[in-house]
Design an enzyme around this catalytic site. Structure first.
Site, mmCIF file in Angstrom:
data_model
loop_
_atom_site.group_PDB
_atom_site.id
_atom_site.type_symbol
_atom_site.label_atom_id
_atom_site.label_comp_id
_atom_site.label_asym_id
_atom_site.label_seq_id
_atom_site.Cartn_x
_atom_site.Cartn_y
_atom_site.Cartn_z
ATOM 1 N N ASP A 1 0.845 -1.186 0.000
ATOM 2 C CA ASP A 1 0.000 0.000 0.000
ATOM 3 C C ASP A 1 0.887 1.245 0.000
ATOM 4 O O ASP A 1 1.972 1.239 -0.575
ATOM 5 C CB ASP A 1 -0.943 -0.038 1.208
ATOM 6 C CG ASP A 1 -2.276 0.625 0.937
ATOM 7 O OD1 ASP A 1 -2.298 1.855 0.733
ATOM 8 O OD2 ASP A 1 -3.296 -0.079 0.928
ATOM 9 N N HIS B 1 -3.967 5.992 3.288
ATOM 10 C CA HIS B 1 -4.588 4.760 2.812
ATOM 11 C C HIS B 1 -3.926 3.525 3.410
ATOM 12 O O HIS B 1 -4.593 2.599 3.887
ATOM 13 C CB HIS B 1 -4.502 4.735 1.288
ATOM 14 C CG HIS B 1 -5.346 3.693 0.626
ATOM 15 N ND1 HIS B 1 -4.950 2.385 0.520
ATOM 16 C CD2 HIS B 1 -6.545 3.782 -0.008
ATOM 17 C CE1 HIS B 1 -5.873 1.698 -0.139
ATOM 18 N NE2 HIS B 1 -6.851 2.527 -0.468
ATOM 19 N N SER C 1 -11.109 -0.939 -1.107
ATOM 20 C CA SER C 1 -9.840 -0.907 -0.364
ATOM 21 C C SER C 1 -10.062 -1.168 1.112
ATOM 22 O O SER C 1 -9.208 -1.763 1.787
ATOM 23 C CB SER C 1 -9.174 0.462 -0.521
ATOM 24 O OG SER C 1 -8.539 0.596 -1.762
#
Length: 791
Positions: A164, A235, A566
């Protein structure tokens, strides 16, 4: 960062990767670009390889490239990565002619340009019953750990890796208080182990950075992001903490959604592999960097990999020219469970990403928690820092009615930048329509124009999907039907007014779960005989750890609400870690099967799960169903797949031995008699071409429970006959395998003209091993990567 872009919905299988990618005259030039040269696997034992073994691999890469470039120094200067541990290959800066020559080398599996990919809670785990509420003798309600948490010891010492945007190590979700020594099997490290970089501990045990592909692509990013494994986007921290974050009490966001933050496997060890970087329009992740992350994670000793990213373009797709498909194959071959997001391009059909059969592909759903923001005309959802100053009515206007003279009403009603007139918007609540720009940006534009509030109205396509964004002014995000009422009220009232109340968190809302509108849908456009996605999991308004980087101090929060597949992906990764903790000897395919076959297709009302447009959803959205963690540790039966069977599947869809010669073992040959693609031992049944005649599936199941007798229960798709032979399976011991056939035929000519769904369940009265069935007459895919329809 979650995205909602919609890629071309259909892929065309390209078997000889480099020939397809280099056949265009426009590419056959001397222009240099970054290529991946994939050579398959290694024979040196992967994690047990010596430094001499690894150096020998690097030398062999230099030698191979030098034979085509004519000079060893040129070869060494051209190479950016050498994949030396589990994945065999390298990346190099080449022109198209050089790449084409290398592709013809007998030891090369494929050569393909380095492509860029995009990055696709306090309540979600409670919603899935990992905490159960019970009443104690005093009458007080308390929450106790579920069966899977107890059996798995909260995932203790299982290692979850995350490909990520990095990690924010100071987050309380990665605190190591109470943790013992790092497991001896861990071979990884913490790059840039500094205060500025990422300082690891006994919880966050690894952090690595891979940026060479991103740099070669010519993309630009802040140096603090590009040369540092620290998460500057948020994220990566969000997804990693969702999968394996520690217990953190007292977490909320602007006094809403309060509770205990935790991951699915809160006592697991976690490691971050940074392969994605912040760019102007979101995030970008290079195939070559993704491959490097996979190669390192396998060698480091991770048990589960969570990968919330994917491609948005399936044109000329090949399993042998996709870094995520290649990397995940080698991971699964090495015993690592790989979980990936399905993409955020729904509700358009044929948009699901990450369709390799060895990947657990996850769609996004809601939970039963809402953050309600009431207005006089109804209620919506949103978060904002300060409520309206007084509990009174304020002037309400359509954004189209406060437009600048040079703006169109169509643009102004969307609250697009440069469309709102401050002299008209000052002090008012504006009704803005969802679409084109980010939801939060609409409240930003309203604030810049002097408005004091926003009612954000869904368009028809967004239906009842509401997202708890953090807005710049008091905002209520309302469903399509309520939005229609808002505009009708404005247009039919002389002096319209409204008041937006502060947000209130509510639980136990029904129906739940529902499938998110943005969640990418099937069918699988590359291999339609493999149904994708596999399962659905919470991915809407998920509260988890975040970055504290950024210049805007007013919008920095250690925990943020995010939505996207996600966010759904790490929920399943967390469950996979729990299953591995209970059953460390299970293969990735057994874990994959257990998660799928124990999933549920009904919500908390007892009705079938809907999507957020209030239409009944299907396996194109949720696959086998919504995950049920407590059932996944005791599925009864599993559909197990050996690594060589994935190669046999590729043989059955047209790949040849030379394409795959090094994927599994040197000199692999496709069987002389190739099995039907319908015989791949997958826990679902997909018939994209019933119009060609009846289809027979061959399957086998392995008993992972006590001895017992399982009977087949079939829910037939409309117009389709399904027969199971034998329809009773008797197991005398643990580990015993039994085979069966499923025969599918049309009940009448022209049946299954549309998409029809059913299911097969094996049950002994205690276990329910359910697989979805999808049937259509003829799924038509043209070479422009578009689903034409069914005939």
């Amino acid at each position: 960062m979650t995205t909602n872009r919609r890629p071309p919905p259909l892929a065309f299988l390209c078997l000889v990767s480099v020939l397809c990618l280099l056949s265009s005259p426009s590419l056959a030039s001397s222009a240099k670009r970054h290529y991946v040269v994939y050579l398959g696997g290694h024979n040196h034992g992967g994690s047990s390889a010596t430094e001499a073994d690894l150096q020998a691999v690097t030398d062999s890469h230099h030698d191979l490239l030098a034979t085509h470039l004519g000079d060893m120094e040129k070869a060494k200067n051209a190479i950016r990565y050498s994949y030396t541990r589990h994945i065999n290959g390298f990346t190099a800066v080449l022109d198209a002619e050089e790449a084409a020559r290398i592709a013809k080398h007998p030891g090369v599996v494929s050569v393909f340009p380095d492509r860029m990919k995009k990055l696709h809670t306090t309540n979600s785990w409670d919603f899935m019953l990992l905490n159960k509420e019970i009443e104690i003798p005093s009458g007080k309600l308390i929450k106790v750990p579920s069966e899977i948490w107890k059996a798995a010891r909260f995932g203790e010492n299982v290692i979850i890796g995350n490909l990520d945007s990095g990690v924010w190590p100071e987050s309380k979700s990665f605190n190591d208080k109470g943790y013992g020594p790092i497991p001896a099997k861990w071979k990884g490290l913490c790059e840039n182990n500094t205060k500025i970089g990422v300082s690891c501990n006994r919880k966050l045990i690894g952090s690595r950075l891979y940026n060479k592909g991103f740099i070669e692509d010519g993309s630009t990013a802040d140096p603090a992001d590009l040369y540092n494994p620290r998460d500057m986007d948020g994220h990566g921290s969000h997804t990693l903490s969702t999968a394996g974050g520690n217990f953190v009490p007292g977490v909320d966001i602007l006094s809403a959604a309060g509770g205990v933050a935790k991951g699915g496997a809160p006592r697991a060890r976690v490691a971050a592999y940074k392969v994605c970087f912040v760019v102007e329009d979101g995030t970008s992740c290079a195939d070559s960097d993704i491959l490097a992350g996979f190669d390192a994670a396998i060698a480091d000793g991770v048990d589960v990999l969570s990968v919330s990213l994917g491609s948005e373009d399936f044109a000329d797709y090949s399993y042998l020219a996709d870094g995520l498909a290649i990397g995940s194959f080698h991971a699964v071959r090495s015993g690592v469970v790989v979980v990936a997001s399905a993409g955020n391009s729904g509700p358009v059909q044929g948009t699901v990403a990450n369709f390799a059969p060895w990947i657990v592909t996850v769609g996004a759903s809601t939970t039963d928690r809402n953050i309600d923001v009431h207005v006089e005309l109804g209620k919506g959802t949103a978060l904002f820092q300060k409520p309206l100053p007084d509990h009174k009515q304020y002037k309400l206007a359509s954004a189209a009615d406060v437009k600048l003279p040079n703006a169109t009403a169509e643009d102004a009603i969307l609250c697009l930048p440069g469309t709102l007139d401050p002299t008209k918007a000052q002090g008012k609540i504006l009704a803005c329509l969802r679409g084109k720009t980010a939801r939060v940006d609409k409240s930003r534009q309203a604030k810049n124009a002097g408005a004091i509030g926003v009612i954000l109205c869904n368009d028809e396509a967004s239906g009842i999907e509401l997202v708890d964004d953090i807005h710049y002014v008091p905002t209520s995000h309302v469903v399509y039907k309520d939005g229609v009422k808002v505009f009708r009220y404005i247009n039919g009232t002389k002096n319209p007014t409204a008041y937006i109340a502060p947000p209130v968190t509510t639980y136990g809302n029904k129906p739940a779960p529902s499938l998110a509108a943005f969640s990418s849908r099937g069918p699988n456009v590359v291999t339609p005989q493999i149904l994708k996605p596999d399962v659905a999991a919470p991915g809407v308004n998920i509260l988890a750890a975040y970055t504290m980087a950024g210049d805007d101090e007013s919008r920095k929060y250690p925990y943020q609400l995010e939505s996207g597949t996600s966010m759904a992906c790490p929920h399943v990764a967390g469950v996979a870690a729990l299953v591995k903790a209970v059953h460390p000897d299970w293969s990735p395919s057994a874990v994959h099967s257990a998660i799928m076959t124990t999933a549920r297709t009904r919500g908390n009302t007892g009705d079938k799960m809907n999507d957020l447009n209030e239409h009944e959803s299907s396996s194109f959205g949720y696959g086998a169903g919504h995950i049920r963690p407590n059932r996944a540790i005791k599925p009864g039966l599993v559909y197990e797949v050996a690594a060589h069977e994935y190669l046999e599947l590729l043989c059955s869809i047209g790949y040849n031995s030379s394409d795959m010669g090094e994927l599994l073992e040197k000199g692999y040959k496709c069987p002389k008699k190739v099995k039907s693609v319908f015989d791949h031992n997958y826990p679902s049944f997909s018939v994209p071409n019933l119009g060609s005649g009846p289809v027979t599936f061959k399957r086998r199941v392995k008993n992972v429970g006590p001895p017992g007798v399982y009977a087949a229960e079939v829910k037939e798709p409309y117009g389709v006959a399904v027969k199971v032979v034998p329809d009773v399976l008797k197991f005398d011991k643990y580990g015993e395998e039994k085979s069966f056939k499923v025969m599918v035929a049309a009940k009448w000519k022209g049946a299954a003209k549309g998409y029809e769904f059913g299911g097969l369940t094996w049950t002994d009265g205690d276990h329910y091993v359910r697989s979805p069935i999808f049937v259509t007459d003829n799924l038509v895919i043209d070479q422009s990567n578009k689903i034409v329809g069914t005939y």
